[in-house]
Design a protein around this motif. Sequence first.
Motif, mmCIF file in Angstrom:
data_model
loop_
_atom_site.group_PDB
_atom_site.id
_atom_site.type_symbol
_atom_site.label_atom_id
_atom_site.label_comp_id
_atom_site.label_asym_id
_atom_site.label_seq_id
_atom_site.Cartn_x
_atom_site.Cartn_y
_atom_site.Cartn_z
ATOM 1 N N SER A 17 4.015 -2.335 -3.933
ATOM 2 C CA SER A 17 4.896 -2.250 -2.777
ATOM 3 C C SER A 17 5.042 -3.654 -2.202
ATOM 4 O O SER A 17 4.351 -4.588 -2.609
ATOM 5 N N ASP A 18 5.913 -3.801 -1.229
ATOM 6 C CA ASP A 18 6.048 -5.100 -0.569
ATOM 7 C C ASP A 18 5.493 -5.040 0.857
ATOM 8 O O ASP A 18 5.784 -5.888 1.682
ATOM 9 N N GLN A 19 4.641 -4.015 1.122
ATOM 10 C CA GLN A 19 4.109 -3.826 2.464
ATOM 11 C C GLN A 19 2.594 -3.623 2.473
ATOM 12 O O GLN A 19 2.046 -3.135 3.454
ATOM 13 N N GLN A 20 1.937 -3.980 1.385
ATOM 14 C CA GLN A 20 0.496 -3.743 1.267
ATOM 15 C C GLN A 20 0.163 -2.276 1.532
ATOM 16 O O GLN A 20 -0.769 -1.944 2.279
ATOM 17 N N LEU A 21 0.885 -1.391 0.905
ATOM 18 C CA LEU A 21 0.654 0.036 1.099
ATOM 19 C C LEU A 21 -0.588 0.532 0.372
ATOM 20 O O LEU A 21 -1.076 1.626 0.668
ATOM 21 N N TYR A 22 -1.113 -0.270 -0.551
ATOM 22 C CA TYR A 22 -2.270 0.129 -1.342
ATOM 23 C C TYR A 22 -3.364 -0.925 -1.237
ATOM 24 O O TYR A 22 -3.084 -2.113 -1.035
ATOM 25 N N GLU A 25 -3.458 -4.225 -3.042
ATOM 26 C CA GLU A 25 -2.607 -5.281 -2.488
ATOM 27 C C GLU A 25 -3.251 -5.931 -1.259
ATOM 28 O O GLU A 25 -2.900 -7.049 -0.888
ATOM 29 N N LYS A 26 -4.187 -5.233 -0.672
ATOM 30 C CA LYS A 26 -4.881 -5.718 0.527
ATOM 31 C C LYS A 26 -6.095 -6.573 0.170
ATOM 32 O O LYS A 26 -6.453 -7.500 0.919
ATOM 33 N N ASN A 80 -3.533 2.018 1.834
ATOM 34 C CA ASN A 80 -4.093 1.102 2.822
ATOM 35 C C ASN A 80 -3.565 1.448 4.206
ATOM 36 O O ASN A 80 -2.374 1.340 4.476
ATOM 37 N N HIS A 81 -4.470 1.869 5.087
ATOM 38 C CA HIS A 81 -4.114 2.140 6.476
ATOM 39 C C HIS A 81 -4.813 1.168 7.427
ATOM 40 O O HIS A 81 -4.806 1.386 8.647
ATOM 41 N N ASN A 83 -5.412 -2.221 9.606
ATOM 42 C CA ASN A 83 -4.459 -3.102 10.279
ATOM 43 C C ASN A 83 -4.452 -4.476 9.606
ATOM 44 O O ASN A 83 -5.318 -4.791 8.777
ATOM 45 N N GLU A 84 -3.472 -5.267 9.950
ATOM 46 C CA GLU A 84 -3.254 -6.542 9.260
ATOM 47 C C GLU A 84 -4.433 -7.493 9.422
ATOM 48 O O GLU A 84 -4.747 -8.272 8.528
#
Length: 318
Positions: A17-22, A25-26, A80-81, A83-84
């Motif tokens: 994804s392009d939103q760090q949904l997993y 990616e985090k 991934n839930h 926070n940033e």
Amino acid sequence: MSNYKLANKDNWKGRISDQQLYLHEKIRFSSIKEPYLASSNKNFSLLGYSSDEGVKRNLGRIGAASGPDAIRRQLGKMPNHLNEETQLVDFGNLDCENQDLEKLQDDLAKAVTFLLESDTMPIILGGSHDLAYGHYNGLAKYLKDGEKLGIINFDAHFDLRANTDGNNSGTPFYQIALEQEAKNEAIKYMAVGIRKDANTKDLFEFAETYKVNYLLQKHFGINYLEHVQLRLIQFMEDVDYVYTTIDLDGFSSAFAPGVSAASPMGFAPDVVLESLKLIAESGKLLGLDVVELNPTYDIDDQTAKLAASLIHYIIHKL
């Protein structure tokens, strides 16, 4: 330092994804051999204890050395839930070199202290349960004088066997108990899910002598949740921090077939999750590990997924 290996990034794969949904990616990567600067006060560090030497010495079925990477492969696929600002960092694996389990435990203790001093909460991936001795000592060294560290062990076994023939996966809490006694201090230890068909009577006698809190498996179920919660609250009230260790062989083999000592008579995930919720909400959790995953005997990665789900739950709950 034992045979230390940086994290294998190939273990972290999944949907893109392009939103760090997993979580793959985090995840970020670092080394215990160099300073680490955390960017916030909510950080989690993963470190593998890639050894089954303790299981081998304890006459169990080997294969747990592959456990840490198997957990990573399942955790990375999960959503991934966080926070940033929260960081999830993989620090790689400690391997057992030349069957020197005692050195590995000492190296783990040093690594755990390093992670805490770097403002990250250590999550140790096992590997055999002898890692508990190193993990506990690393946490204890970080504490200030007078602070009490309690152990909550979700397990079918006390792991209070004598280490007269060397350390193994069944001896970590025996070692801690005797070392605490030598300092005129009592071990603060609660074992949850203990089975009479998995512990000899001398282990129960040792537990009574050293005032170990324990909850039998027959009373560790969702139908007894209020009682379980009360026992956990009472235990945590008497300590400043909590070290939580989850032995996957405490679960019924219906949920966790891929462990070093499988049995159909274990507990279920629901009551463990409720217990972890209580521990997390106490604000006292200092370190966590998940141990005894044996991928050699797993079925459809079921046990690895269970281990990853437990870690996923706790980092998001915190």
